[in-house]
Write an enzyme that holds these catalytic residues in place. Structure first.
Site, PDB file in Angstrom:
ATOM      1  N   PHE A  37     -14.335 -30.566  57.676  1.00 14.60           N
ATOM      2  CA  PHE A  37     -13.834 -29.798  56.542  1.00 14.60           C
ATOM      3  C   PHE A  37     -12.763 -30.606  55.799  1.00 14.60           C
ATOM      4  CE2 PHE A  37     -11.226 -26.700  54.329  1.00 14.60           C
ATOM      5  CZ  PHE A  37     -12.212 -25.973  53.674  1.00 14.60           C
ATOM      6  N   VAL A  38     -12.962 -30.755  54.496  1.00 13.96           N
ATOM      7  CA  VAL A  38     -12.007 -31.525  53.685  1.00 13.96           C
ATOM      8  C   VAL A  38     -11.467 -30.668  52.536  1.00 13.96           C
ATOM      9  CG1 VAL A  38     -12.991 -33.790  54.199  1.00 13.96           C
ATOM     10  CG2 VAL A  38     -13.927 -32.454  52.306  1.00 13.96           C
ATOM     11  N   GLY A  59     -15.018 -26.137  42.431  1.00  8.65           N
ATOM     12  CA  GLY A  59     -14.598 -27.370  43.108  1.00  8.65           C
ATOM     13  C   GLY A  59     -14.744 -28.658  42.330  1.00  8.65           C
ATOM     14  N   GLU A 108     -21.232 -32.248  41.154  1.00  9.07           N
ATOM     15  CA  GLU A 108     -20.792 -31.385  42.262  1.00  9.07           C
ATOM     16  C   GLU A 108     -19.669 -32.082  43.027  1.00  9.07           C
ATOM     17  OE1 GLU A 108     -20.235 -28.678  43.515  1.00  9.07           O
ATOM     18  OE2 GLU A 108     -22.027 -27.887  44.493  1.00  9.07           O
ATOM     19  N   ASP A 109     -18.797 -31.283  43.644  1.00  7.21           N
ATOM     20  CA  ASP A 109     -17.722 -31.869  44.454  1.00  7.21           C
ATOM     21  C   ASP A 109     -18.257 -32.358  45.795  1.00  7.21           C
ATOM     22  OD1 ASP A 109     -18.266 -29.273  45.306  1.00  7.21           O
ATOM     23  OD2 ASP A 109     -16.176 -28.667  45.519  1.00  7.21           O
ATOM     24  N   ASP A 121     -23.080 -30.173  51.220  1.00  5.78           N
ATOM     25  CA  ASP A 121     -22.936 -29.967  52.672  1.00  5.78           C
ATOM     26  C   ASP A 121     -24.342 -29.716  53.249  1.00  5.78           C
ATOM     27  OD1 ASP A 121     -22.111 -29.211  55.202  1.00  5.78           O
ATOM     28  OD2 ASP A 121     -20.982 -27.472  54.580  1.00  5.78           O
ATOM     29  N   LYS A 173     -22.088 -34.690  52.946  1.00  9.44           N
ATOM     30  CA  LYS A 173     -22.113 -34.602  54.419  1.00  9.44           C
ATOM     31  C   LYS A 173     -23.574 -34.722  54.844  1.00  9.44           C
ATOM     32  CE  LYS A 173     -18.256 -31.317  54.735  1.00  9.44           C
ATOM     33  NZ  LYS A 173     -17.908 -29.948  55.153  1.00  9.44           N
TER      34      LYS A 173
HETATM   35  P1  5GP Z   1     -23.781 -26.313  50.699  1.00  5.77           P
HETATM   36  O1  5GP Z   1     -24.477 -25.270  49.887  1.00  5.77           O
HETATM   37  O2  5GP Z   1     -24.283 -27.720  50.428  1.00  5.77           O
HETATM   38  O3  5GP Z   1     -23.829 -25.987  52.184  1.00  5.77           O
HETATM   39  O4  5GP Z   1     -22.252 -26.244  50.353  1.00  5.77           O
HETATM   40  C1  5GP Z   1     -21.784 -26.651  49.102  1.00  5.77           C
HETATM   41  C2  5GP Z   1     -20.467 -25.989  48.736  1.00  5.77           C
HETATM   42  O5  5GP Z   1     -19.718 -25.622  49.908  1.00  5.77           O
HETATM   43  C3  5GP Z   1     -19.568 -26.932  47.965  1.00  5.77           C
HETATM   44  O6  5GP Z   1     -19.789 -26.851  46.593  1.00  5.77           O
HETATM   45  C4  5GP Z   1     -18.188 -26.459  48.359  1.00  5.77           C
HETATM   46  O7  5GP Z   1     -17.794 -25.380  47.532  1.00  5.77           O
HETATM   47  C5  5GP Z   1     -18.350 -25.929  49.761  1.00  5.77           C
HETATM   48  N1  5GP Z   1     -17.986 -26.940  50.793  1.00  5.77           N
HETATM   49  C6  5GP Z   1     -18.826 -27.611  51.627  1.00  5.77           C
HETATM   50  N2  5GP Z   1     -18.145 -28.409  52.461  1.00  5.77           N
HETATM   51  C7  5GP Z   1     -16.827 -28.246  52.158  1.00  5.77           C
HETATM   52  C8  5GP Z   1     -15.613 -28.818  52.681  1.00  5.77           C
HETATM   53  O8  5GP Z   1     -15.572 -29.644  53.617  1.00  5.77           O
HETATM   54  N3  5GP Z   1     -14.464 -28.404  52.086  1.00  5.77           N
HETATM   55  C9  5GP Z   1     -14.428 -27.509  51.068  1.00  5.77           C
HETATM   56  N4  5GP Z   1     -13.243 -27.203  50.579  1.00  5.77           N
HETATM   57  N5  5GP Z   1     -15.546 -26.940  50.559  1.00  5.77           N
HETATM   58  C10 5GP Z   1     -16.731 -27.311  51.100  1.00  5.77           C
END
Ligand code: 5GP
Length: 188
Positions: A161-162, A53, A108-109, A112, A140
């Site tokens: 979700f984006v 991402g 990082e993109d 979450d 987020k």
């Molecule tokens: P975390 O481990 O913080 O819960 O999630 C991180 C990863 O989840 C990000 O690097 C991304 O790949 C994915 N992710 C989290 N939220 C979104 C979202 O709203 N859209 C998309 N496309 N990927 C997300």
């Protein structure tokens, strides 16, 4: 250069609307670049992009800094083809760079729940670097389940979700030049 900038986009059966424009992203990335220039002057940081991402954000961040710097990549599993996190982190590609004693900037993109970033920071710290900093385009904050220090944030966004600008939905949408949100979610 021309960019893919539709007002709405249909992706895997859902309709998405523009949420953060290309101009807003450019302005923010440029500001982040200036901060990184100042904070890492003389430190020759290694930017580590988290694939897949972050590839577009990393490319823009790299071009917005002017200090000497290096780049490497790490690859983690993503959401799979879903719109919610699997709750598991799988490392698909390790870094190649030797980061012992170096200043690492993780790019990082989106953060979450914080699960992935917490895992990555712990992994980096095990290599004994001089410092580890985190830059994420999107955060987020309300979705946080795993506390992790984030040093540079592009945009704080609600728990929606984006996609676009590198972020996918079931591998589609990464080529969109701005950030989109589910049409039904935008007003809530
Ligand atoms: P975390 O481990 O913080 O819960 O999630 C991180 C990863 O989840 C990000 O690097 C991304 O790949 C994915 N992710 C989290 N939220 C979104 C979202 O709203 N859209 C998309 N496309 N990927 C997300």
């Amino acid at each position: 250069m021309s960019y893919y900038l539709p007002e709405t986009v249909d992706c895997n059966g859902d309709t998405f609307k523009v949420f953060i424009t290309k101009e807003e992203i450019e302005a923010r990335v440029s500001l982040l670049g200036k901060k990184l220039d100042k904070d890492f002057e003389g430190k020759r940081p290694i930017f580590i992009g988290i694939l897949n991402g972050a590839f577009i954000f990393l490319a823009d961040i790299m071009r917005s800094v002017s200090i000497p710097c290096e780049v490497d990549f790490m690859k983690l599993s993503s959401y799979g083809d879903e719109k919610v996190s699997s709750g598991q982190v799988t490392e698909l590609k390790e870094i190649d760079a030797k980061v012992k004693g170096r200043h690492v900037v993780l790019v990082e993109d989106i953060v979450d729940t914080g699960l992935s970033m917490k895992y990555i920071v712990e992994r980096m710290n095990s290599y004994d670097p001089a410092s580890v900093s985190v830059v994420t385009l999107l955060h987020k904050k309300d979705a946080t389940k795993h506390e992790v220090q984030i040093d540079y944030v592009g945009f704080e966004i609600p728990t929606k979700f984006v996609l676009g600008y590198g972020l996918d939905f079931a591998q589609e949408g990464r080529n969109l030049a701005q950030i989109y949100v589910l049409d039904s979610e935008q007003e809530s």
